[in-house]
Design a protein around this motif. Structure first.
Motif, PDB file in Angstrom:
ATOM      1  N   LYS A  57      41.606  37.422  36.683  1.00  0.00           N
ATOM      2  CA  LYS A  57      41.533  38.527  35.722  1.00  0.00           C
ATOM      3  C   LYS A  57      41.366  39.863  36.435  1.00  0.00           C
ATOM      4  O   LYS A  57      41.909  40.885  36.005  1.00  0.00           O
ATOM      5  CB  LYS A  57      40.363  38.307  34.758  1.00  0.00           C
ATOM      6  CG  LYS A  57      40.608  37.240  33.708  1.00  0.00           C
ATOM      7  CD  LYS A  57      39.392  37.085  32.802  1.00  0.00           C
ATOM      8  CE  LYS A  57      39.608  35.993  31.768  1.00  0.00           C
ATOM      9  NZ  LYS A  57      38.402  35.796  30.916  1.00  0.00           N
ATOM     10  N   THR A  58      40.610  39.852  37.525  1.00  0.00           N
ATOM     11  CA  THR A  58      40.390  41.087  38.276  1.00  0.00           C
ATOM     12  C   THR A  58      41.648  41.504  39.024  1.00  0.00           C
ATOM     13  O   THR A  58      42.016  42.689  39.042  1.00  0.00           O
ATOM     14  CB  THR A  58      39.226  40.904  39.265  1.00  0.00           C
ATOM     15  OG1 THR A  58      38.044  40.553  38.530  1.00  0.00           O
ATOM     16  CG2 THR A  58      38.967  42.182  40.049  1.00  0.00           C
ATOM     17  N   PRO A  61      44.836  42.251  35.645  1.00  0.00           N
ATOM     18  CA  PRO A  61      44.128  42.525  34.384  1.00  0.00           C
ATOM     19  C   PRO A  61      44.881  42.112  33.124  1.00  0.00           C
ATOM     20  O   PRO A  61      44.252  41.814  32.102  1.00  0.00           O
ATOM     21  CB  PRO A  61      43.929  44.047  34.431  1.00  0.00           C
ATOM     22  CG  PRO A  61      43.930  44.378  35.888  1.00  0.00           C
ATOM     23  CD  PRO A  61      44.912  43.439  36.510  1.00  0.00           C
TER      24      PRO A  61
END
Length: 221
Positions: A57-58, A61
């Motif tokens: 997710k980082t 995004p």
């Protein structure tokens, strides 16, 4: 009266185990297999310490949840394959320092964002398993770092108070996890986080050598 440290909760990756090469290589191979945009070594290393879902997710995004699940499965498969070629080692001084802390009667545990099965294998291979009283992996908690659950769960299992506990890690999320649980914290500079990031998290201690823990446990803090 200040308490002496009786329990140390260690992070694993970048604190006890030098796994950066394994993690970055595996992450880049996973990204390539799923045809995601390239991420360089520093970008991949910046997410070490997060649960796998948080890593993806980082780095991406806008990634979809279904793809996160598939990427996580691919990562675990490739990591295990890479272990046959790239065997992580304990950082210099780790084995002897853990042995000395254990001999002093300090209880040692690990709270990590990797799975407990992986921790079991890696600590055994590095020769530190006999000194560790509890392994807590990502699959053992509902809320990962920087939430306090890994520390609170360790305290409950080992019957210690936060006031007599030191959390040791190389990333800001480790320090935040410990502080959120009310424990004392110690950042280490030989891992994946920067000293600036550690200072911003405001640990009680920052050390350049793991042997310095032998001095810290003699303090009342």
């Amino acid at each position: 009266m200040p308490n002496k440290i009786k329990l140390i909760i260690f992070d694993f990756d970048g604190t006890l185990g030098d796994t950066r090469r394994n993690i970055v290589t595996t992450m880049q191979m996973t990204i390539a297999e799923h045809q995601l945009p390239y991420r360089n070594e520093d970008e991949c290393a910046s997410v070490i310490g997060l649960p796998l879902a948080g890593c993806f997710k980082t780095l991406f995004p806008n990634i979809q949840e279904e793809l996160i699940t598939r990427c996580s499965e691919t990562y675990r498969r490739i990591f295990n394959e890479n272990l046959k070629k790239i065997q992580p080692q304990a950082f210099p001084g780790v084995v002897d320092t853990l042995a000395a802390l254990h001999q002093k009667g300090i209880v040692l545990t690990i709270a990590s964002s990797r799975s407990r099965n992986s921790l079991t294998e890696l600590t055994h291979n590095m020769g530190i398993a006999d000194y560790i009283s509890l392994l807590l992996g990502a699959d053992d908690v509902k809320e990962a770092k920087p939430k306090p659950e890994p520390v609170l769960k360790t305290l409950a299992a080992m019957h210690f108070d936060a006031s007599e506990t030191l959390v040791v890690g190389d990333m800001a999320v480790d320090i935040m996890m410990g502080a959120n649980a009310g424990a004392k914290t110690c950042g280490v500079t030989w891992g994946n986080g920067t000293e600036e990031e550690l200072k911003e998290a405001r640990p009680e201690f920052i050390i350049d050598r793991i042997e310095d823990l032998l001095k810290i446990v003699n303090y009342r803090i």
